[in-house]
Design an enzyme around this catalytic site. Sequence first.
Site: not given
Length: 428
Positions: A330, A400, A93, A308, A117, A23-24, A122
């Site tokens: 992070v 998502r 995002r 993550d 999220c 997905k990313n 961020r």
Amino acid sequence: MPNIIAIEGGHDVAGDIHVSGSKNAGLALMAASLLASGQSTLQVIPPVSDIGSMGRICQYLGANITRSSDSLRIDTTNLGSQDVPDRLTRSLRASILTLGPLVARFGFANLYLPGGCPIGTRPIEEHLKGLEKMGALIKVTERSVEAYAPSGLHGATIQMQTPSVTGTMNTMMAACLASGVTYIYSPAREPEVTDLAKCLISMGATIQEGVGADPITIFGCDKPLLPYQYKVMEDRIEAGTFLILGAMAGNPLAVHGCNSKYQTALIEKLREIGAQIDIKKNSIIINKAICPVAVDIQTGPYPAYPTDLQPQLMALLSIAQGTSRITETVFEERFNQSAGLIAMGAEICVDGKDAVISGVRELSGSMVAATDLRAGASLIIAAIAAKGITVISDTQHIDRGYYGLQRKLEKIGVSVKRSNGFVEGLRK
């Protein structure tokens, strides 16, 4: 879409589970299609809600998008608008990834500030500084960011202060259409960045060999890139989630379609905890840790332990013997899953960027809520290991990033039901 999941836990999982496309990485590759004129084809891209959100953004900009099986076709021949409204950015995002390609190709972009999220601040400074170095004029308001480059972008030397993944991606894409050479120092080195670079090279970009090194060197060109036909990498976060599930309840669990080199930090910790792991060419077979033991972890940019996968590992450490400490470097609000785990019987104390987990013998079913994507994944795997039935609400967050999750879990023996409302017991 259903927003409640009920899981009857306390049973081992066994069999085969297959990892979907990333997905990313897919979100960045969709944005990269804006650098070309024509039809790009993205293969093995999961139809999760985030991908759908990026698709709607591309459509608003004038792209024609069609899906065939597991492929997505993005035709950018008739791109028109360079404005992305807040109704399209507020839930994603990664919408910021359209900024660099639009400015590089058209000389202008107006983007409402993105959502996503609720896991803390961020900032987008790394995105903006890179564009400014390449000659863009930036105007930021409380709600939006505008970028102008009427004479085009030029190459620059860019020193990133933090290795932002999307910041690196945005700068790379913009640099492909900038005149001259761009050097990106201290970039993010995540595999998704490398995957984007490989795709850009296939589109005609000139990026110095050794992607993942420091600096990334990009030789810009003065015309749009070519459309791509590209297969997205596997979703290493989904793969890691399943590996952690295997360490909690695998008997054994075979995770297919994953590259072990992307999971080095996780595999090291799972072995410390006591899981038995057998690495094959494109699969990892994992047996649960019979007596899991506590470990400490600290998240960080790749190749360090990924943020993550921090919430999911917390679920495992909740039933590990001893006391574990997680240090999150992070995101400052990445312990949202702790409330749900505590409701299931975990003993967790959160203090700023640290969480101390005192392992308990077992977790118990409860009613909990998914507050964000990875917190929701944490509660899913905790529910599978817990005794009794767990009802998880607000599962739209999980949708998502995890494609076909119910089907995949049922295949390995999980009793799971989805519903829009109250869920009764799963078994007689």
